[in-house]
Enzyme design. Structure first.
Site, PDB file in Angstrom:
ATOM      1  N   TYR A 273       0.817  -1.211   0.000  1.00  0.00           N
ATOM      2  CA  TYR A 273       0.000   0.000   0.000  1.00  0.00           C
ATOM      3  C   TYR A 273       0.859   1.272   0.000  1.00  0.00           C
ATOM      4  O   TYR A 273       0.645   2.192  -0.795  1.00  0.00           O
ATOM      5  CB  TYR A 273      -0.947   0.022   1.201  1.00  0.00           C
ATOM      6  CG  TYR A 273      -1.722   1.310   1.318  1.00  0.00           C
ATOM      7  CD1 TYR A 273      -2.887   1.508   0.593  1.00  0.00           C
ATOM      8  CD2 TYR A 273      -1.269   2.345   2.128  1.00  0.00           C
ATOM      9  CE1 TYR A 273      -3.589   2.695   0.671  1.00  0.00           C
ATOM     10  CE2 TYR A 273      -1.961   3.549   2.203  1.00  0.00           C
ATOM     11  CZ  TYR A 273      -3.117   3.714   1.481  1.00  0.00           C
ATOM     12  OH  TYR A 273      -3.798   4.903   1.547  1.00  0.00           O
ATOM     13  N   ASP A 308      -8.231  -3.559  -1.207  1.00  0.00           N
ATOM     14  CA  ASP A 308      -9.389  -2.783  -1.640  1.00  0.00           C
ATOM     15  C   ASP A 308      -8.975  -1.509  -2.361  1.00  0.00           C
ATOM     16  O   ASP A 308      -9.696  -1.020  -3.243  1.00  0.00           O
ATOM     17  CB  ASP A 308     -10.247  -2.437  -0.425  1.00  0.00           C
ATOM     18  CG  ASP A 308      -9.473  -1.652   0.621  1.00  0.00           C
ATOM     19  OD1 ASP A 308      -9.700  -0.447   0.743  1.00  0.00           O
ATOM     20  OD2 ASP A 308      -8.634  -2.244   1.310  1.00  0.00           O
ATOM     21  N   LYS A 380     -10.895  -9.164   5.511  1.00  0.00           N
ATOM     22  CA  LYS A 380     -11.363  -7.783   5.752  1.00  0.00           C
ATOM     23  C   LYS A 380     -12.150  -7.336   4.524  1.00  0.00           C
ATOM     24  O   LYS A 380     -11.584  -7.133   3.451  1.00  0.00           O
ATOM     25  CB  LYS A 380     -10.137  -6.885   5.983  1.00  0.00           C
ATOM     26  CG  LYS A 380     -10.435  -5.386   5.987  1.00  0.00           C
ATOM     27  CD  LYS A 380     -11.029  -4.941   7.297  1.00  0.00           C
ATOM     28  CE  LYS A 380     -11.112  -3.410   7.342  1.00  0.00           C
ATOM     29  NZ  LYS A 380      -9.804  -2.758   7.299  1.00  0.00           N
TER      30      LYS A 380
END
Length: 529
Positions: A273, A308, A380
């Site tokens: 990320y 995500d 998640k």
């Protein structure tokens, strides 16, 4: 707490086990060179985290942490190729200062001389360093035991998915009552989102803070205050309320360490990320994330990964396989660092354009694929954000569909979606409505997964197999080209991040032949892999 959530009765996709084994094998082959790279390097944040474990805390009058001063002083005089703790504890042994704090203060003033000791002096310094760092590790161990005792005393969340809700006012003293109200409204996990831009600070702010922008600074004192507030509410409600923050950015190892010291329960901790969305140097990130995950393993902390986010910059249909690839890589890196299945909150999201035909069926297929690939991981599950338009009624409906899929596919951690996403920072009333949505979807459809079976070779199974096949093909290419090259080429989230660029590169140090870090040694000794 080493609880592995029981999967329960649910539908399966009948994935080809050979394809699944090949996917994991390729992920290991792609990840091993990165692990070796991480093992060959250290960073300024890893060294600072080690000094924090040894007991150094606090900051100067300009709020620059003493660990930053001490690491900079050692680096300027003798370098960090051998690690920071040997020169530091040699200086203490020679009487340069009576303790770490005084030594850091003298280093900040340029009033101390460091050296790289040899022979008996080196052995004595390293013995002293290990003793100091062991005290920090012992505190982390005690905090993990305290979590397990409190869960045994007050009880745990009754069923999964755990309902995960974000609090983000910028003021820790406003965050605490809002978090407690959210827990009373049904939230099982409270996430205190970080102030905008903190991931790019190469230091950890000190003390309780009240001035964060779009979030609250991650500090040791803020961690302590929020954990104490949620402990009170846990006793009131008769269930343990978990606390989440962010172990990412340039201070990932330090924040992971502070989380262990203050008994946080989950940490956002993704292997890529920071590289993709904060332009942090890839090598810096991989070195830091390995150390931080070793700390999380020791502390019994569940990580949440960030797949995500790929779907906010890339198309959620075309790039679905990149999420699966990242999940497999995150799983490999996590387990190599000592994390267990129950600690793997692997991320994915409900981000397909709702105007597309069969968008719900594809979301269902992707969620089932993640659940089948990682049957013992909590997962998640992230709500729609990219296609929230400001139409709160449509947004509320989308969140309801998201919640339904979360319950139907047995997700472990369900982040509460807000109908005011992309409009305003949610009010307490928005959160209350969002929690009502979650409760209705989960309670009304609680037994649905026992009844739902996708037809053999139907749309859902076919779509899931297609995504897995594309993931295997991509992993094959990554093995041939290396993961660092794949990141540089924009494979994930359409972000191109070369290994020789990015923020924090100057904080990466190749280890010398005499490198010593007692924290790494203790974490390796305690790892179970």
């Amino acid at each position: 707490m080493t609880r592995t959530p029981a999967p329960g009765a649910r539908a399966h996709l009948d994935l080809d086990p050979q394809v699944v084994r090949r996917a994991r094998s390729l992920a290991r082959r792609a990840g091993r060179p990165v692990v070796r790279l991480a093992q060959e390097h250290t960073t300024v944040s890893v060294e600072r985290a080690t000094l924090r474990l040894a007991g150094l805390a606090g900051a100067d009058h300009e709020r620059v942490p003493w660990v930053n001063h001490l690491v900079a002083g050692v680096r300027d005089q003798v370098g960090l190729e051998g690690g920071v703790t040997t020169p530091v504890h040699d200086a203490l042994a020679r009487g340069e200062a009576p303790d770490l704090l005084t030594l850091a203060q003298k280093a900040a003033a340029g009033a101390v001389t460091f050296r790289v000791p040899e022979g008996k002096d080196r052995t004595a310094a390293q013995r002293l360093a290990r003793r100091a760092v062991t005290q920090g590790m012992t505190r982390i161990d005690r905090q993990r035991a305290a979590r397990e005792r409190l869960i045994a005393k007050v009880g745990d969340a009754p069923a999964r998915p755990w309902v995960y809700l974000i609090v983000a006012t910028g003021d820790i003293y406003e965050d605490m009552p809002q978090a407690q109200a959210a827990a009373r409204g049904g939230a099982d996990v409270i996430a205190v989102i970080r102030s905008t831009g903190q991931s790019l600070l190469d230091y950890v702010p000190e003390g309780a803070t009240r001035e964060g922008y779009a979030g609250t600074y991650a500090t040791q004192e803020n961690f302590r205050l929020m954990r104490a507030a949620l402990d009170e509410t846990s006793k009131e409600l008769g269930r343990y309320v978990r606390l989440t923050n962010y172990a990412s950015g340039l201070c990932m190892p330090e924040i992971a360490t502070l989380a262990g010291l203050e008994r946080l329960d989950m940490m956002l901790n993704d292997s890529m990320y920071g590289i993709l969305f904060r332009d942090i140097n890839p090598i810096r990130t991989f070195v830091d994330q390995r150390f931080s995950r070793q700390v999380h393993a020791r502390a019994g902390i569940i990580i949440n990964t960030g797949e995500d986010n790929y779907l906010t910059t890339a198309d959620a249909v075309e790039a679905a396989h990149t999420v699966t690839v990242s999940q497999l890589l995150n799983e490999y890196f996590a387990k190599e660092a000592g994390l267990e299945d129950w600690q793997l909150g692997l991320g994915h999201a409900f981000e397909i354009n709702p105007d597309l035909p069969d968008s719900f069926r594809m979301e269902l297929a992707h969620a089932m694929l993640a659940r089948d690939l990682f049957p013992r991981a909590p997962l998640k599950w992230m709500p729609p954000t990219k296609h929230m338009t400001g139409d709160v009624f449509r947004g509320y409906l989308l969140d309801g569909f998201f919640n339904l899929v979360g319950g139907l596919t047995d997700q472990g951690i369900l982040l509460v979606g807000m109908m005011t996403e992309a409009v305003v920072t949610p009010f307490l009333s928005d959160r209350d409505l969002a929690l009502q949505n979650v409760r209705y979807a989960l309670e009304a459809g609680r037994g649905l997964r026992e009844d739902f079976r996708p037809p053999p070779d139907g749309f859902v199974q076919t779509r899931a197999r297609q995504v897995l096949s594309e993931a295997v093909d991509l992993l094959d290419r990554i093995v041939d080209d290396t993961l660092l090259d794949a990141i540089a080429d924009g494979t994930f989230g359409l972000m191109k991040r070369p290994a020789d660029a990015g923020k924090g590169l100057d904080g990466v140090i190749r280890k010398g032949p005499d490198y010593d870090n007692p924290a790494m040694t203790l974490l390796e000794e305690g790892a179970t892999r």
